[in-house]
Design an enzyme around this catalytic site. Sequence first.
Site, PDB file in Angstrom:
ATOM      1  CG  HIS A 142     -28.956 -33.951  -6.085  1.00 14.66           C
ATOM      2  ND1 HIS A 142     -27.662 -33.653  -5.727  1.00 14.66           N
ATOM      3  CD2 HIS A 142     -29.744 -33.115  -5.364  1.00 14.66           C
ATOM      4  CE1 HIS A 142     -27.678 -32.672  -4.828  1.00 14.66           C
ATOM      5  NE2 HIS A 142     -28.929 -32.336  -4.590  1.00 14.66           N
ATOM      6  CD  GLU A 143     -33.560 -32.684  -5.820  1.00 19.20           C
ATOM      7  OE1 GLU A 143     -33.748 -32.711  -4.592  1.00 19.20           O
ATOM      8  OE2 GLU A 143     -32.890 -31.786  -6.383  1.00 19.20           O
ATOM      9  CG  HIS A 145     -31.825 -33.975  -0.979  1.00 21.88           C
ATOM     10  ND1 HIS A 145     -30.985 -33.520   0.013  1.00 21.88           N
ATOM     11  CD2 HIS A 145     -31.449 -33.315  -2.116  1.00 21.88           C
ATOM     12  CE1 HIS A 145     -30.148 -32.616  -0.499  1.00 21.88           C
ATOM     13  NE2 HIS A 145     -30.406 -32.480  -1.780  1.00 21.88           N
ATOM     14  CD  GLU A 187     -26.806 -30.676  -1.694  1.00 25.54           C
ATOM     15  OE1 GLU A 187     -26.712 -30.725  -2.929  1.00 25.54           O
ATOM     16  OE2 GLU A 187     -27.909 -30.550  -1.114  1.00 25.54           O
TER      17      GLU A 187
HETATM   18 ZN    ZN Z   1     -29.477 -31.035  -2.994  1.00 25.30          ZN
END
Ligand code: ZN
Length: 500
Positions: A263-264, A267, A293
């Site tokens: 997830h990170e 980003h 996101e």
């Molecule tokens: Zn996030």
Amino acid sequence: MTTEAACAELVSRLKRIHVLGTVNGLLGWDEQVNLPPDSADLRAEQLALMAEVQHAAASDPRIGELLAVLEGRRAELSPDQQVVLQHARRDYDRVVKLPAEFVREKARHSSQAFHAWADCKARSDFPGYAPYLQKHLELARQEAAYLGFAAAPYDYLIDRHDPGMTAAVIERLFAELKVSLVPLMREIVASPVKARLDIFRGFPVEKQRAFLRAVTERLGFNYRRGRIDVSLHPFCEGSGADIRMTTRFDENNPLNSLFSSIHETGHGLYEQGTRLEHQGTALGQAVGMGVHESQSRLWENQVARSRAFWRFFEPRFRKTFPRQLRAIAPDEFYLAVNAVQPTLIRVDADEVTYNLHIILRFELEKRLLAGTLAVADLPAAWNALAQELLGLTPPNDREGVLQDVHWSGGMFGYFPSYCLGNMMAAQLWYKVQGDLPGLEDDFARGDFSRLLGWLRRNIHEQGRRHDTQELVKVVTGEPLTPRHLLRYLRERYGALYLGN
Ligand code: ZN
């Protein structure tokens, strides 16, 4: 002064503000990753000083003069220069319209409210926290009024996180999502198929660390311009040339640190994909939270929870952890990767139920800001919605209204971005599969470069050229809609839980 000279000076000032921001960010990262326990007071002073210096640079009247000069000569500017000018104006107005005393008061209150929230959460004491929340609501309304949004404070708060988005648009999108998502979730919960997470035991942290490094590197994260460390709550900080991600490890929950790292990484890939030569101006910045996101969710969910992804990585995972995975069959493993189980806690939620947690918070924020819900009535309203949407009632406020940190920092209008990002991720997912046939075959070979290239061209390199809704329309050819998210959830989870 020539137009070119005015442009050059404006850009150099914007870059300076940006570099100051990166120093601030690094201090914040270090605070969560490395700070010795008794050094917090000095760090608070350092952060306050940096915020002051940054604010002074961003509100320098010289920027106002340069903006006025360039706005008078708009016809001479290239389209790129116009993008830079338009966003520089927007950012400058937001900085100078807020009186310094108001900014200080809000920062002071946020710090006090954060500590009050942490204490009250530990004791599950909502009445103790209520005055802090009340004051934050008043500050939020005041801030909206300074910026010219007195009649629609929630729209201002949303726009701060997702430029161009409004409460009315979100309300329509969420209503459409909710009407199909609640029955889908109920069907999945009623299914006799159950994922088991308790079968993952004893995964040494060092091996987890090496495995997730190999995975995130293969997804395209450039470790020469970033790193990953450990913190209490995972996050991603930084832009362009230096990205700091964090994760946390649990020997008995290896999928958690792996997926939070992916997830990170989503980003981080977005930030690494912005154009380095334009750092500090709108041409080298992310659009907002929702688009951010969408990137993290697309890699975490659509990509890393797919069969194709695990076709490549499962043999490697098993080779790294032969003893721990011996008794776990491939089907059991894949089901665990896609476990669905309603929970009271948002940060523990799976991707089916997660959106319902956001709809709940949106509904309550909207009513709080409109003044139709009193702070004193918030816990009861929270519990009623949790029952309606998730089928669960919190046994106490710690597991209900006090669970999230956001409101203690006055961050209203932030939650919707998570769900908008989920919708966007699914919409981008179907679009990119149409544009790049055979994408999942790439994943099965461990090749993610075509997907990353597509995201780079269509999203990362676009900077803030388009606002959230325009970007979705430009890239996918249709306005943002929850239909793709619903289709994706039905396809993936229907196949696993409902035999579709
Ligand atoms: Zn996030």
